[in-house]
Design an enzyme around this catalytic site. Structure first.
Site, PDB file in Angstrom:
ATOM      1  N   HIS A   1      25.765  42.105  74.435  1.00 28.88           N
ATOM      2  CA  HIS A   1      25.625  41.436  75.726  1.00 28.88           C
ATOM      3  C   HIS A   1      26.518  42.045  76.804  1.00 28.88           C
ATOM      4  CE1 HIS A   1      24.220  37.766  73.202  1.00 28.88           C
ATOM      5  NE2 HIS A   1      23.243  38.599  73.434  1.00 28.88           N
TER       6      HIS A   1
ATOM      7  N   GLU B   1      31.499  26.038  60.171  1.00 27.99           N
ATOM      8  CA  GLU B   1      30.601  24.998  59.675  1.00 27.99           C
ATOM      9  C   GLU B   1      29.265  25.622  59.284  1.00 27.99           C
ATOM     10  OE1 GLU B   1      29.615  23.719  64.284  1.00 27.99           O
ATOM     11  OE2 GLU B   1      31.141  22.678  63.113  1.00 27.99           O
TER      12      GLU B   1
ATOM     13  N   THR C   1      29.051  33.004  64.234  1.00 20.81           N
ATOM     14  CA  THR C   1      27.892  32.897  65.114  1.00 20.81           C
ATOM     15  C   THR C   1      27.003  31.760  64.623  1.00 20.81           C
ATOM     16  OG1 THR C   1      25.907  34.045  65.924  1.00 20.81           O
ATOM     17  CG2 THR C   1      26.905  34.927  63.936  1.00 20.81           C
TER      18      THR C   1
ATOM     19  N   CYS D   1      30.377  49.846  94.901  1.00 20.72           N
ATOM     20  CA  CYS D   1      30.390  51.082  94.118  1.00 20.72           C
ATOM     21  C   CYS D   1      31.098  52.189  94.899  1.00 20.72           C
ATOM     22  CB  CYS D   1      28.951  51.476  93.815  1.00 20.72           C
ATOM     23  SG  CYS D   1      28.769  53.070  92.996  1.00 20.72           S
TER      24      CYS D   1
ATOM     25  N   CYS E   1      23.054  52.608  92.159  1.00 21.51           N
ATOM     26  CA  CYS E   1      22.892  53.844  91.375  1.00 21.51           C
ATOM     27  C   CYS E   1      23.013  53.613  89.866  1.00 21.51           C
ATOM     28  CB  CYS E   1      23.886  54.904  91.837  1.00 21.51           C
ATOM     29  SG  CYS E   1      25.620  54.532  91.435  1.00 21.51           S
TER      30      CYS E   1
ATOM     31  N   GLN F   1      28.300  39.792  69.875  1.00 14.34           N
ATOM     32  CA  GLN F   1      27.627  39.077  70.964  1.00 14.34           C
ATOM     33  C   GLN F   1      28.637  38.739  72.057  1.00 14.34           C
ATOM     34  OE1 GLN F   1      26.269  36.171  67.794  1.00 14.34           O
ATOM     35  NE2 GLN F   1      24.576  35.985  69.215  1.00 14.34           N
TER      36      GLN F   1
ATOM     37  N   ASP G   1      34.068  39.525  75.761  1.00 12.39           N
ATOM     38  CA  ASP G   1      35.459  39.388  76.188  1.00 12.39           C
ATOM     39  C   ASP G   1      36.330  40.619  75.957  1.00 12.39           C
ATOM     40  OD1 ASP G   1      36.063  39.175  73.344  1.00 12.39           O
ATOM     41  OD2 ASP G   1      35.391  37.095  73.510  1.00 12.39           O
TER      42      ASP G   1
ATOM     43  N   CYS H   1      28.231  55.048  95.710  1.00 14.23           N
ATOM     44  CA  CYS H   1      27.120  54.878  96.658  1.00 14.23           C
ATOM     45  C   CYS H   1      27.309  53.692  97.610  1.00 14.23           C
ATOM     46  CB  CYS H   1      25.790  54.763  95.912  1.00 14.23           C
ATOM     47  SG  CYS H   1      25.526  53.139  95.165  1.00 14.23           S
TER      48      CYS H   1
END
Ligand code: ZN
Length: 247
Positions: free
Chosen positions: A124, A220, A193, A152, A135, A106, A109, A155
């Site tokens: 993600h 935890e 997570t 870009c 584009c 998830q 970084d 384009c």
């Protein structure tokens, strides 16, 4: 079953891994936090007066692209000097140990990549990649900082971070790969997570329904502790290296 010690649980997970050839690891903010990555949620999660949920949205980008890019450039500056920790390195080492190993993260970084992981599904996206708003071209761009309004090369349209923002759908092709991996795995590790952000939150339960042995490794307890086969309380940077150590 009698209550096991944490060490006993880690040994049991190690045994389960030794006896299988198809493994999925799902990682979240906890493993990054051990490398010093701030979570941008809860206390202290402010940039200037903004919360991440105010800026990491398509609406914010449409309203003030410059401000959103400033926020992402700041995040890049925070992340650039950070390094993978022993948990990231252990997961990278696992890749070659199993016939089938899928790392689902998830995190945006890029620390798994920096640790050497290659068979990754970045749910993600990745903060070191950009996507053209015209584009749709996706490229890696590690400049820190990027220009105020990067465009870009192909384009000329405005680039955006190649990350999934609040209110955006996950890529259906990526979700298909995830569900294939979860259907097929024999052991799944749910690492760092909190189990509150979907769809990642339900992946462990799905794997377990499909017959996989599911172990959680977290600092935890989470809402899912008790619903898995095993819950190991501890730092991923301490537990995971033990799983790949010989003996
Ligand atoms: Zn373009």
């Amino acid at each position: 079953m009698a209550e096991q010690s944490n060490e006993g649980k880690i040994r049991l997970l190690k045994q389960k891994l030794a006896g299988c050839d198809n493994v999925v690891a799902l990682t979240g903010a906890g493993i990054s936090a051990e490398s010093g990555v701030p979570t941008f949620r809860g206390q202290g999660g402010l940039w200037r007066q903004y919360r991440a949920t105010d800026l990491a949205t398509p609406e914010a980008f449409a309203r003030d692209s410059r401000l959103v890019w400033e926020f992402y450039n700041w995040r890049r500056e925070v992340l650039a000097p950070l390094h993978p920790n022993p948990g990231h390195l252990a997961l990278a080492a696992m890749e070659s140990r199993f016939a089938h190993f899928t790392l689902i993260t998830q995190n945006i970084d890029g620390l798994h990549q920096a640790a050497g992981s290659r068979k990754m599904i970045e749910l993600h996206g990745n903060i070191w990649w950009v996507r053209c708003s015209g584009c749709e071209k996706v490229i890696e761009d590690r400049r820190v900082p990027l220009p105020e309004l990067p465009t870009c090369g192909a384009c000329g349209a405005l680039l955006r971070p190649h990350v999934v923002w609040f209110g955006e759908m996950l890529d259906p092709n990526i979700l298909e790969l995830v569900s294939q991996a979860i259907e097929a795995c024999q052991v799944m590790m749910v690492i760092g997570t909190s189990g509150v952000v979907q769809p990642a939150a339900s992946m462990g339960a799905t794997a377990r329904r499909r017959g996989a042995f599911v172990a959680e490794i977290n600092l935890e307890p989470t809402p899912y502790t008790g619903a898995y086969d095993l819950s190991i309380l501890g730092k991923s940077g301490e537990v995971l290296p033990f799983l790949v150590a010989s003996g």
